[in-house]
Design an enzyme around this catalytic site. Sequence first.
Site, PDB file in Angstrom:
ATOM      1  N   GLU A   1       9.172   5.442   4.758  1.00  0.00           N
ATOM      2  CA  GLU A   1      10.005   6.515   5.311  1.00  0.00           C
ATOM      3  C   GLU A   1      10.703   5.975   6.547  1.00  0.00           C
ATOM      4  OE1 GLU A   1       7.963  10.209   5.894  1.00  0.00           O
ATOM      5  OE2 GLU A   1       6.920  10.001   3.993  1.00  0.00           O
TER       6      GLU A   1
ATOM      7  N   THR B   1       2.708   6.879  -6.627  1.00  0.00           N
ATOM      8  CA  THR B   1       1.433   6.172  -6.452  1.00  0.00           C
ATOM      9  C   THR B   1       0.367   6.897  -7.257  1.00  0.00           C
ATOM     10  OG1 THR B   1       2.145   5.649  -4.236  1.00  0.00           O
ATOM     11  CG2 THR B   1      -0.193   5.322  -4.714  1.00  0.00           C
TER      12      THR B   1
ATOM     13  N   LEU C   1       0.505  -5.214  13.034  1.00  0.00           N
ATOM     14  CA  LEU C   1      -0.571  -5.472  13.994  1.00  0.00           C
ATOM     15  C   LEU C   1      -0.272  -4.716  15.281  1.00  0.00           C
ATOM     16  CD1 LEU C   1      -1.547  -9.271  13.678  1.00  0.00           C
ATOM     17  CD2 LEU C   1      -2.823  -7.268  12.906  1.00  0.00           C
TER      18      LEU C   1
ATOM     19  N   CYS D   1       1.194   8.769   2.992  1.00  0.00           N
ATOM     20  CA  CYS D   1       0.780   7.677   2.103  1.00  0.00           C
ATOM     21  C   CYS D   1      -0.574   7.085   2.465  1.00  0.00           C
ATOM     22  CB  CYS D   1       1.860   6.612   2.077  1.00  0.00           C
ATOM     23  SG  CYS D   1       3.424   7.284   1.530  1.00  0.00           S
TER      24      CYS D   1
ATOM     25  N   GLU E   1       6.704   2.067  -6.179  1.00  0.00           N
ATOM     26  CA  GLU E   1       7.689   2.071  -5.101  1.00  0.00           C
ATOM     27  C   GLU E   1       7.009   1.643  -3.802  1.00  0.00           C
ATOM     28  OE1 GLU E   1      11.076   2.739  -5.127  1.00  0.00           O
ATOM     29  OE2 GLU E   1      10.586   1.850  -3.186  1.00  0.00           O
TER      30      GLU E   1
ATOM     31  N   GLY F   1      -0.612   7.575  10.053  1.00  0.00           N
ATOM     32  CA  GLY F   1      -0.491   8.925   9.501  1.00  0.00           C
ATOM     33  C   GLY F   1       0.497   8.891   8.355  1.00  0.00           C
TER      34      GLY F   1
ATOM     35  N   LEU G   1       8.826   1.714  -0.740  1.00  0.00           N
ATOM     36  CA  LEU G   1       9.697   2.075   0.390  1.00  0.00           C
ATOM     37  C   LEU G   1       8.908   2.751   1.508  1.00  0.00           C
ATOM     38  CD1 LEU G   1      10.331   5.388   0.527  1.00  0.00           C
ATOM     39  CD2 LEU G   1      11.723   4.830  -1.433  1.00  0.00           C
TER      40      LEU G   1
ATOM     41  N   ALA H   1      -1.269  -1.916  17.623  1.00  0.00           N
ATOM     42  CA  ALA H   1      -2.347  -0.954  17.905  1.00  0.00           C
ATOM     43  C   ALA H   1      -1.712   0.370  18.318  1.00  0.00           C
ATOM     44  CB  ALA H   1      -3.220  -1.490  19.029  1.00  0.00           C
ATOM     45  N   GLY H   2      -2.393   1.466  18.053  1.00  0.00           N
ATOM     46  CA  GLY H   2      -1.811   2.770  18.392  1.00  0.00           C
ATOM     47  C   GLY H   2      -2.824   3.883  18.245  1.00  0.00           C
TER      48      GLY H   2
END
Length: 435
Positions: free
Chosen positions: A155, A121, A250, A260, A151, A257, A153, A252-253
């Site tokens: 993790e 990136t 969507l 990226c 890319e 982290g 992808l 929520a949390g």
Amino acid sequence: MKILVIGTGYVGLSTAAVLAELGNEVIAADIDRKKIEGLNNGIMPIFEPGLKEMVQRNVRENRLKFVSDNKKAIEHGDIIFICVGTPPKDNWETELKYVENVAKDIAKNMSSYKVIVHKSTVPVETGDKVKKIIKDNIKENVGFDVVSNPEFLREGTAIEDTLHPDRIVIGADSDKAIDIMKKMYYPIKSPIIITDIKSAELIKHASNAFLATKISFINSIAKICELSGADVEKVAEGMGYDKRIGRTFLNAGIGYGGFCFPKDSQAFIKIAENYGYDYKLLKATNEINEEQKKNFVEKVKKALNGVDGKTLAVLGLSFKPDTDDMRFAPSAYIIVELQGKGAKIRAYDPVAMEKAKNILSNVCFCKDPYEASKGADALLILTEWNEFKEIDLKKIKSLLKNPLIIDGRNIYDINAMKNEGFRYISIGRKEVFPK
Ligand code: UGA
């Protein structure tokens, strides 16, 4: 085809393994000798489902080789992927020196036409920089093309995502390079988007910025749900059926982290700033993400009337399930903050504890969720590993000092928790008390 992949991080290693699996002759190079030694002995530097088996199979069948000297390997590759790190500088701008050094090495050591692909990136216009570096350092009469092939992808599903991507983006300004890239990707039946180099570079940053914004959007809705008594899971479900919106991303949390979204969104704000654009939307995305972690700490403090001297069981440390990656993991911020307020932490994670030990101190690392829960004043869920969804809640209840669960990932049904006899606090949903 003969391929060289330079850099064996998540992107490089997955790319090398999958391209070898598709039948190419691949060399993967990295200056980290210890890593290369490990890879040659079947030891993976990262935990990634399916990676080890794929690497070992292709090494055994002589399609994949690991070397620590990329200069010698340059002649091997008709296509050379630059997959080296693009870490953030102190001011969040992207550090491009590794990409630039590799470009120089390639230029100095190539003696035939190469397609040089950057996958990491990077800021828009990096392709032009790479092109210039190669032009300035190349021997006379050797041809090359630069391609941007970002890319996408994730993790935890790196192999699956590399084998079956939603799309393949090829940014190039030469038909010859486009044909070579198309031929290489022929076995992968995904839509291919051909574009100019700058647009390809921007597709990557724009995609990550959009996804990060989608997460902050639902986290802001979760806050309104908490204030109004609505249920964010239902709101997300109701929104998600709209095909233009979609249900994914969507959830929520406690905020996004990983290596990226946090760094890419900050880098993108800088990129925009360098063009004279104040990227207010993405700044708000970041702010909401920071708030989300702080709000969780406040929730824990409020639920326990302060955490000084309290013991907290923490389930989940990695920034998301199916990875041992602790980089920018919300758990690290939350644990350090709670420790600062006097809490003692007993933690368990299925795979991330070794990496967590390098960045966390004074944490009692436990062998399973039950050991972590023993005598704790509350149980915190910070990563939504599947094994936590299947946990024996009756046993957990008998081990905890208080039947209190504070769930940062909404993994349980609120009514089920009420029936199990827990006080249960989650994100964007009503707090429930034992029946
Ligand atoms: C992300 C992108 O999803 C990939 O497409 C991209 O290639 C990659 O960054 C990259 O640039 O290299 P990754 O960081 O591996 O992939 O993980 P994600 O699955 O996207 O999750 C990122 C964070 O968002 C995690 O902390 C996760 O818990 C959080 N998240 C995700 C939410 O809080 N809610 C959601 O609904 C989805």
